[in-house]
Design a protein around this motif. Structure first.
Motif, PDB file in Angstrom:
ATOM      1  N   PRO A 314     -17.231  19.583 -69.621  1.00  0.00           N
ATOM      2  CA  PRO A 314     -17.062  20.871 -70.328  1.00  0.00           C
ATOM      3  C   PRO A 314     -17.650  22.053 -69.565  1.00  0.00           C
ATOM      4  CG  PRO A 314     -17.829  19.163 -71.830  1.00  0.00           C
ATOM      5  CD  PRO A 314     -17.929  18.585 -70.455  1.00  0.00           C
ATOM      6  N   VAL A 315     -18.768  21.802 -68.867  1.00  0.00           N
ATOM      7  CA  VAL A 315     -19.374  22.885 -68.077  1.00  0.00           C
ATOM      8  C   VAL A 315     -18.472  23.251 -66.902  1.00  0.00           C
ATOM      9  CG1 VAL A 315     -21.416  23.599 -66.770  1.00  0.00           C
ATOM     10  CG2 VAL A 315     -21.658  22.100 -68.770  1.00  0.00           C
ATOM     11  N   MET A 316     -17.827  22.253 -66.318  1.00  0.00           N
ATOM     12  CA  MET A 316     -16.946  22.503 -65.173  1.00  0.00           C
ATOM     13  C   MET A 316     -15.731  23.330 -65.577  1.00  0.00           C
ATOM     14  SD  MET A 316     -16.951  19.176 -62.681  1.00  0.00           S
ATOM     15  CE  MET A 316     -16.426  18.009 -63.917  1.00  0.00           C
ATOM     16  N   ASP A 317     -15.245  23.172 -66.812  1.00  0.00           N
ATOM     17  CA  ASP A 317     -14.110  23.987 -67.262  1.00  0.00           C
ATOM     18  C   ASP A 317     -14.442  25.473 -67.218  1.00  0.00           C
ATOM     19  OD1 ASP A 317     -12.464  21.825 -67.712  1.00  0.00           O
ATOM     20  OD2 ASP A 317     -13.203  21.510 -69.755  1.00  0.00           O
ATOM     21  N   PHE A 318     -15.647  25.809 -67.678  1.00  0.00           N
ATOM     22  CA  PHE A 318     -16.065  27.218 -67.629  1.00  0.00           C
ATOM     23  C   PHE A 318     -16.330  27.660 -66.187  1.00  0.00           C
ATOM     24  CE2 PHE A 318     -19.642  30.220 -67.413  1.00  0.00           C
ATOM     25  CZ  PHE A 318     -19.062  31.317 -68.032  1.00  0.00           C
ATOM     26  N   ALA A 319     -16.921  26.759 -65.391  1.00  0.00           N
ATOM     27  CA  ALA A 319     -17.231  27.098 -63.996  1.00  0.00           C
ATOM     28  C   ALA A 319     -15.964  27.374 -63.202  1.00  0.00           C
ATOM     29  CB  ALA A 319     -18.031  25.968 -63.351  1.00  0.00           C
ATOM     30  N   PHE A 320     -14.895  26.633 -63.500  1.00  0.00           N
ATOM     31  CA  PHE A 320     -13.649  26.843 -62.763  1.00  0.00           C
ATOM     32  C   PHE A 320     -12.998  28.165 -63.119  1.00  0.00           C
ATOM     33  CE2 PHE A 320     -13.597  22.289 -61.647  1.00  0.00           C
ATOM     34  CZ  PHE A 320     -13.238  22.411 -60.322  1.00  0.00           C
ATOM     35  N   GLU A 321     -13.207  28.655 -64.330  1.00  0.00           N
ATOM     36  CA  GLU A 321     -12.696  29.983 -64.675  1.00  0.00           C
ATOM     37  C   GLU A 321     -13.354  31.051 -63.796  1.00  0.00           C
ATOM     38  OE1 GLU A 321     -10.280  30.697 -66.704  1.00  0.00           O
ATOM     39  OE2 GLU A 321      -9.953  28.616 -67.322  1.00  0.00           O
ATOM     40  N   VAL A 322     -14.662  30.893 -63.573  1.00  0.00           N
ATOM     41  CA  VAL A 322     -15.379  31.832 -62.705  1.00  0.00           C
ATOM     42  C   VAL A 322     -14.926  31.675 -61.257  1.00  0.00           C
ATOM     43  CG1 VAL A 322     -17.662  32.555 -61.898  1.00  0.00           C
ATOM     44  CG2 VAL A 322     -17.362  31.778 -64.257  1.00  0.00           C
ATOM     45  N   LEU A 323     -14.712  30.434 -60.829  1.00  0.00           N
ATOM     46  CA  LEU A 323     -14.285  30.189 -59.446  1.00  0.00           C
ATOM     47  C   LEU A 323     -12.895  30.758 -59.183  1.00  0.00           C
ATOM     48  CD1 LEU A 323     -15.566  26.536 -58.883  1.00  0.00           C
ATOM     49  CD2 LEU A 323     -16.611  28.675 -58.142  1.00  0.00           C
ATOM     50  N   VAL A 324     -12.003  30.668 -60.174  1.00  0.00           N
ATOM     51  CA  VAL A 324     -10.664  31.251 -60.025  1.00  0.00           C
ATOM     52  C   VAL A 324     -10.758  32.761 -59.866  1.00  0.00           C
ATOM     53  CG1 VAL A 324      -8.500  31.684 -61.222  1.00  0.00           C
ATOM     54  CG2 VAL A 324      -9.448  29.383 -61.189  1.00  0.00           C
TER      55      VAL A 324
END
Length: 523
Positions: A314-324
């Motif tokens: 779940p943390v990675m889902d939010f992190a990938f939004e920032v990475l995009v």
């Protein structure tokens, strides 16, 4: 004084008669007096020349001499009667010379007139000092490129001032936000240094800050700043294109799920590899207890890391939004993100490599140290040498027993060390490829290439001198032109000051580390 050098701008023959302004320099070592003529000012405009000294008079074809005795160094130049304008080059004559308030005859000293390309020296950005002292053209370039002298050579119009003001104020709009973000990342650098993306963000902000400061200072785009601006534009365009392409192909799959799918493949591969090593790899008969212990320990480590990845999904889902969002700033950001994801997916493989390397290193040092026991020697760490030593029978017994145990356990450790060292080499090779690709994308020489291809004055760095005329009763006249620098030299000098070349790969050090069981660090 043995020689007299007079440097005249190539467009002097087009000027109307007037006072010559420039600078005089005396070289004590070579006993050479140099007259650097920069330009001509009219008689009624002499009081406005404040940035350079009046050093003589130019009379053109009138041959009307003029000497001002209040100047210690004076030169009187006129056009030679035999004017040949076929190649836009003219002969010059010297009507009179005064050095240190004394008249000098050209018959008593070696006199050379050098007709130089003033525009090339004014705009060149690659010309460097070739000697410690006595580099005449480098001195002349510094004089010509002086800001105050530039204004005397060519007066700026209102349009030029408006363009410069617009450029400076436009850059200032970006400068203060970039400066604030740069200060923030510098404070967070102790944390950001563990991430490729963090280091890239800090470096990107430093590069942009350097670019803005340089543009504001020079009030124009130089080779370095212009090349970096074009590199930024290309970087962003490629980044947007790659990002849209990835989002198009993986539209219905979350990025975290893609990462977990690839991480699962890596986990499966490592488990199969360790199960193969726990058997009889390549027909080798390994120590069964040690082999089982190492295999189970590494399998447990892999299982623990896989559990951790699932837990933080779940943390990675939010992190990938920032990475995009960060990926839209350019393809170099995406490369840094890919390097971090590679480190994240292969972290357990790196830990296994560290365990195997440390174990192999300790066993190797133990075997090497115990082998000296049979030679009657021991290592003296205080003096960093090997001394002779008399061992007791009990010491020899215990040392022989330990040596035998370590020697027979070494093949099992060596197999694990070899396999995971090869895996580590593959990972750091791919990581080194990403880092170097990111470096070259930051310095794409598109702007510089077009400047170099069109033989721009800013890309010239080599002085070419030819003899124009040589008369018995007059000075030698030389023509100076500037040649475009080599492509490698041009590109090398156009890399921003804040971007360092990646260090060369030290193959000998890598081989020594592999043999001695030392850790391999990223390339």
């Amino acid at each position: 004084m043995k020689s007299l050098l007079i440097f005249l701008p190539s467009r002097l023959y087009k000027e109307k008669p007037g006072y010559l302004f420039g600078k005089t320099v005396y070289d004590d070592n070579a006993e050479v007096k140099k007259f650097y003529v920069i330009g001509v000012c009219k008689v009624d405009n002499i009081e406005t020349i404040k940035s350079a000294n009046i050093i003589g008079y130019y009379s053109g074809i009138e041959h009307r001499g003029c000497v001002d005795k209040k100047y210690f160094d004076w030169i009187d130049i006129c056009l030679h009667p035999s004017v040949s304008s076929k190649d836009n080059s003219y002969d010059y004559s010297i009507k009179g010379i005064t050095v240190n308030n004394k008249e000098i005859s050209t018959l008593h000293c070696h006199t050379v007139i050098i007709v130089y390309d003033q525009l090339a020296l004014k705009e060149t950005e690659l010309f460097t000092q070739k000697a410690v002292s006595g580099d005449h053209f480098y001195e002349l370039m510094k004089i010509v490129q002086n800001k105050e002298v530039e204004e005397e050579i060519q007066k700026k119009g209102k349009c030029t001032y408006i363009k410069e003001a617009f450029l400076v104020y436009h850059m200032l709009l970006y400068f203060y936000p970039i400066l604030f973000l740069s200060k923030v990342t510098n404070r967070l650098l102790p944390i950001l240094k563990y991430s490729f993306l963090g280091l890239h963000i800090n470096g990107w902000l430093e590069n942009v800050k350097w670019m803005l400061i340089t543009i504001i200072k020079n009030k124009k785009f130089t080779l370095k700043t212009g090349n970096y601006v074009f590199a930024l534009i290309i970087d962003m365009l490629l980044g947007i294109f790659i990002l849209r392409l990835l989002l198009y192909y993986f539209e219905y799959t979350s990025p975290s799920q893609i990462l977990l799918n690839n991480a699962e493949k890596v986990v499966t591969f490592l488990k199969d590899l360790i199960h193969w090593l726990m058997g009889a790899p390549a027909g080798l008969k390994l120590n069964l207890p040690l082999n089982n212990m190492l295999g189970k320990f590494f399998l447990y480590h892999i299982h623990m890391w896989w559990t951790f990845l699932i837990f933080i999904k779940p943390v990675m889902d939010f992190a990938f939004e920032v990475l995009v969002l960060l990926g839209k700033f350019g393809i170099t950001f995406q490369i840094a993100i890919a390097a971090d994801l590679l480190a994240l997916v292969s972290f357990h493989a790196y830990c296994i490599y560290v365990y195997a390397t440390r174990l192999f290193n300790m066993q190797l040092k133990g075997i090497t140290g115990l082998f000296r026991l049979f030679l009657g020697k021991k290592k003296n760490p205080l003096r960093e040498r090997v001394d002779s030593c008399q061992y007791q029978p009990d010491q020899l017994f215990v040392g022989t027993l330990l040596f035998t145990i370590l020697l027979f356990l070494m093949p099992t450790t060596w197999v694990y060390y070899t396999v995971f060292t090869m895996l580590r080499l593959a990972l750091i090779s791919f990581g080194g490829f990403l880092i170097r690709m990111k470096f070259y994308l930051q310095v794409v020489p598109l702007f510089t290439f077009f400047k170099w291809l069109l033989h721009s004055y800013s890309t010239r760095s080599i002085v070419n001198i030819t003899i124009h005329s040589q008369r018995k009763d007059g000075p030698i006249i030389l023509l100076m032109t500037m040649v475009v620098a080599s492509w490698y030299h041009t590109w090398d000098k156009c890399i921003p000051d804040t971007i360092n070349h990646h260090p060369p790969i030290e193959w000998s050090k890598i081989i020594n580390n592999i043999i001695q069981g030392e850790l391999l660090y990223p390339l």
